[in-house]
Enzyme design. Structure first.
Site, PDB file in Angstrom:
ATOM      1  N   GLY A 233       0.837  -1.199   0.000  1.00  0.00           N
ATOM      2  CA  GLY A 233       0.000   0.000   0.000  1.00  0.00           C
ATOM      3  C   GLY A 233       0.867   1.242   0.000  1.00  0.00           C
ATOM      4  CG  PHE A 234       4.228   0.927  -0.359  1.00  0.00           C
ATOM      5  CD1 PHE A 234       4.968   0.260   0.602  1.00  0.00           C
ATOM      6  CD2 PHE A 234       3.936   0.271  -1.544  1.00  0.00           C
ATOM      7  CE1 PHE A 234       5.409  -1.038   0.372  1.00  0.00           C
ATOM      8  CE2 PHE A 234       4.372  -1.025  -1.776  1.00  0.00           C
ATOM      9  CZ  PHE A 234       5.123  -1.681  -0.816  1.00  0.00           C
ATOM     10  CB  THR A 462       3.656  -4.862   7.128  1.00  0.00           C
ATOM     11  OG1 THR A 462       2.289  -4.860   7.588  1.00  0.00           O
ATOM     12  CG2 THR A 462       3.820  -3.715   6.161  1.00  0.00           C
ATOM     13  CB  ALA A 504       3.128  -2.945  14.787  1.00  0.00           C
ATOM     14  CG  ASN A 615       8.272 -11.858  13.296  1.00  0.00           C
ATOM     15  OD1 ASN A 615       9.410 -11.962  12.828  1.00  0.00           O
ATOM     16  ND2 ASN A 615       7.333 -12.760  13.076  1.00  0.00           N
ATOM     17  CB  THR A 618       7.769  -9.343   9.961  1.00  0.00           C
ATOM     18  OG1 THR A 618       7.564  -9.212  11.361  1.00  0.00           O
ATOM     19  CG2 THR A 618       7.200 -10.659   9.481  1.00  0.00           C
ATOM     20  CE  LYS A 685      10.310   5.007  20.710  1.00  0.00           C
ATOM     21  NZ  LYS A 685      11.693   5.540  20.665  1.00  0.00           N
ATOM     22  N   GLY A 688       7.154   0.746   9.892  1.00  0.00           N
ATOM     23  CA  GLY A 688       6.845   0.774   8.461  1.00  0.00           C
ATOM     24  C   GLY A 688       7.563   1.868   7.702  1.00  0.00           C
ATOM     25  CD  GLU A 689       4.976   5.416   7.338  1.00  0.00           C
ATOM     26  OE1 GLU A 689       5.205   6.159   6.384  1.00  0.00           O
ATOM     27  OE2 GLU A 689       3.842   4.953   7.571  1.00  0.00           O
TER      28      GLU A 689
HETATM   29 MO1  MOS Z   1       1.951   5.276   5.226  1.00  0.00          MO
HETATM   30  S1  MOS Z   1       2.715   6.483   3.784  1.00  0.00           S
HETATM   31  O1  MOS Z   1       1.312   6.559   6.216  1.00  0.00           O
HETATM   32  O2  MOS Z   1       0.784   4.334   4.503  1.00  0.00           O
END
Ligand code: MOS
Length: 722
Positions: A233-234, A462, A504, A615, A618, A685, A688-689
């Protein structure tokens, strides 16, 4: 909480994805794969001009083409509540190239595609402005919405600038970029009476549910949104874009299910992009390297149809202990599609200006770039003055430098050679907010001792299924294969959308709290007045001091006479008396061909303090993925605009370059142990980013160290080194 359970038996393990087998065997059904009786296919017709007006749409050929069921245009929206009519198939005004103007519904995808090409549209075009050229900057305006997220001020920046003895004053730019998840947007809309079910590739089932209920003026409980699996998705699947509503509208009109899958090229105009940015930065520092002032004017482009602000000023506002700071933000309206969140919105682009400028200052002062950052380490949030919930930046630099071999760096550019290759080392800081929103979840113990976890979050690919399973298994004291996790459905207990690295932390805390409540309830049922916290559970069997030798969860459920025991809870909001962010350090080694300017990234090391790792496998995969994307951002990614037509020209994966395996070097991902009791119940925390943040700057800084050429405009293609 008195009955807290310490995580760490299953949580943290590098467990394989619980949905891995389904995915590799094709058993995982993505939105477009769901079999539905009587399905029809929708294909969008988009504007070919960027600005002007439609003077005539002639759909007669399309309507009489083989298999066509309906052709809808902006003239056919009387079934919608009046206030909602502008939201889908807008017209006749055209605001960007690729605006939806019509949709064709047919019995097969081929028939719909063929007929879409037969819709004849006449336009009265006007000349578009589509690139943020310097002559447009004076026309920029301040944000109308949410300006507090992008403008910052403290101290007195004018006196701070004159107090410094070293100064950097430069302009940094980043281009338009697109998300390009492997799975395109896909919507399958099914009406039964006034009840709507939508299978949608979305990062937020509840957000999409709200959008659709408001569009059609029906109660939210009449709309069910399902998203069991996502192929990435991103950020581009973070909002419910018009094509989703269009598919639901078309299904209502034709009285049959409608499937709408965006073509790759439509993914460049239907669902946002990372906006082009221009960061004008002036830094001043004393001889000791301590920053005395940070002055920044940020410019980002914005679409006339939606104000999305790329918050590039966020990172510099909190990263360093600079006493005098002023960051403002200007929007340049262009005839382009709307921008949106794209992996680390704000920080990914903002770290380019922030962290290349800091590297330039280090050279100005003849200081090691890590030393410069350590001298400006912020002991507390310099903007809000709040203490950090935790901040492991120093440990990240120490651990990363060690693993990378930073001590071998030669400060003077051009001194480190390997044959014809110039070798350079670069670093940059990373940060991202530790976002969190309270989520609901339910936990249910079955009579066979297995567990069902239900939570209205979604898995972007993810690993949400896996970490939620691990959390529940850990809390309840059962094996992970005894836990089944259901997510991706708006009919489940409500959880926030998956964006801003929240899932998460948020859904994880929600499941933690629900599992804890179930555990307490079951143990209480077993021991009556005894103390819940005195009871240990292993493999679903309770160890009760002085109690029966063996009693299991299954025994408790069976004894209760109920088919299962279920609890539904909502995690608590957190207090906001701490500033909560992840921090990290990015290292890159590049090799640049001295004659040709060819750039190869030879090594990347990223060290991050991200709270509890749920994990190890991941998590590493997430952080590595961020670094890979950072390499793409540094060297490859750029959506090119034809300024004459106001049309993107490389709307495909052949010409929009993302890194391939051959571009990717040895990447080492490190996490530093971090216990953060403030961020949420599980100390997470979100990761993903942050992996992308600072990576492109580290590479740009390494290229300077290799060549002595300072490139301040991404991507760094070889022509910029000539
Ligand atoms: Mo992320 S760019 O907030 O899906």
């Amino acid at each position: 909480m008195s009955s807290d359970v310490k995580l760490g038996t299953v949580v943290g393990l590098p467990m394989d994805r619980v949905d891995g087998r389904l995915k590799v065997t094709g058993g995982a059904k993505y939105s477009a794969d769901i079999p539905v009786q009587g399905v029809t296919y929708a294909v969008l017709v988009k504007s070919t001009i960027a600005k002007g007006k439609v003077t005539k749409i002639d759909a007669s050929d399309a309507k009489s083409a083989q298999g066509v069921i309906a052709v809808l245009t902006y003239e056919d929206k009387d079934m919608l509540p009046e206030a909602q009519r502008g939201k889908i198939l807008p017209g006749p005004e055209v605001h960007f190239s690729g605006q939806d103007l019509a949709v064709v519904i047919a019995d097969t995808l081929e028939h719909a595609t063929e007929a879409a090409g037969l819709v004849k549209i006449d336009y009265a075009p006007e000349a578009p402005a589509s690139v943020m050229t310097p002559d447009l900057l004076p026309s920029a305006h301040p944000p109308a919405s949410n300006g507090r997220r992008v403008t910052f001020e403290r101290g007195d920046v004018t006196s701070g600038l004159s107090a410094g003895s070293a100064r950097v004053q430069q302009v940094y730019t980043t281009p338009v970029e697109h998300h390009n998840p492997l799975e395109p947007h896909a919507t399958l809309a099914v009406w039964e009476g006034d009840k709507l079910t939508v299978y949608d590739a979305t990062q937020g089932v509840t957000g999409t549910q709200r959008t659709l209920s408001s569009l059609f003026g029906i109660p939210t409980q009449n709309v069910r949104v399902v998203s069991h699996f996502l192929g990435g998705g991103f950020g581009c699947k973070g909002m419910s874009w018009p094509h989703v509503s269009t598919a639901a509208f078309a299904a209502k009109v034709v009285g049959r299910p409608v499937k709408l899958v965006l073509r790759r090229e439509q993914m460049f105009t239907s669902n946002g992009h990372r906006p082009e940015t221009r960061q004008e930065i002036t830094l001043a520092a004393g001889k000791d390297g301590r920053l005395t002032a940070w002055s920044q004017s940020s410019y980002t482009e914005v679409s006339p149809v939606l104000e999305f602000i790329e918050p590039v000023g966020l990172m510099p506002s909190i990263m360093y202990a600079v006493p005098n700071l002023k960051i403002d933000h200007h929007l340049v309206t262009l005839d382009v599609p709307p921008g949106t969140y794209m992996r680390a919105p704000g920080e990914a682009s903002g770290s380019v200006g922030c962290e290349i400028a800091m590297d330039e200052l280090a050279y100005e002062l003849s200081l090691d770039p890590i030393e410069l950052r350590m001298r400006n380490y912020a002991e507390a949030d310099p903007q809000s003055k709040l203490p950090w919930s935790s901040n492991s930046l120093r440990e990240c630099y120490a651990k990363g430098a060690e693993a990378f071999g930073w001590s071998k760096r030669k400060p003077t550019p051009g001194r480190n050679k390997d044959g014809k290759w110039l070798v350079g080392y670069g670093v940059a800081s990373a940060t991202y907010p530790a976002n969190y929103q309270p989520a609901s979840a339910s936990a249910q113990m079955m009579a066979d001792g297995s567990v069902l976890i239900r939570c209205g979050t979604q898995d972007l690919g993810t690993g949400s299924y896996t970490i939620l399973t691990q959390i529940a298994a850990d809390v309840l004291g059962v094996q992970p294969d005894r836990v089944r996790t259901e997510i991706g459905d708006s009919s489940l207990p409500m959880a926030p959308g998956s964006g801003g690295s929240t899932s998460a932390a948020s859904a994880g805390s929600g499941v933690y709290v629900a599992a804890l409540a179930l555990r307490s309830k079951l143990i209480s049922m077993a021991i009556g007045d005894g103390k819940v916290e005195d009871v240990q559970v292993h493999n679903g069997v309770l160890a009760i001091p002085g109690g029966p030798r063996s009693m299991s969860y299954a025994d408790i459920v069976r004894k209760s006479g109920q088919p299962s025991i279920e609890v539904t809870t909502k995690a608590e909001a957190r207090s906001n008396d701490r500033s909560m962010h992840s921090f990290g350090a990015q290292f890159a080694e590049v090799h640049v061909d001295a004659d040709l300017g060819t750039i190869r990234v030879a090594k990347c090391v990223g060290a991050f303090g991200v709270g509890r790792v749920l994990n190890a496998k991941t998590a590493e995969s997430q952080l590595r993925g961020g670094i890979i994307w950072g390499i793409g951002m540094a060297l490859l990614e750029e959506t090119l605009m034809d300024p004459h037509f106001g049309r993107y020209v490389n709307m495909n994966l052949g010409e929009y370059h993302v890194p391939v395996n051959a571009d990717i070097p040895d990447i080492q991902v490190l996490t530093v142990p971090e216990e953060d009791p403030y961020v949420n119940a599980i100390g997470v925390k979100g990761i993903g980013e942050i992996g992308i943040v600072g990576c492109a700057a580290a590479i740009a800084n390494a290229i300077f160290n290799a060549t002595g050429k300072r490139v301040r405009s991404l991507p760094i293609t070889l022509d910029k080194l000539m």
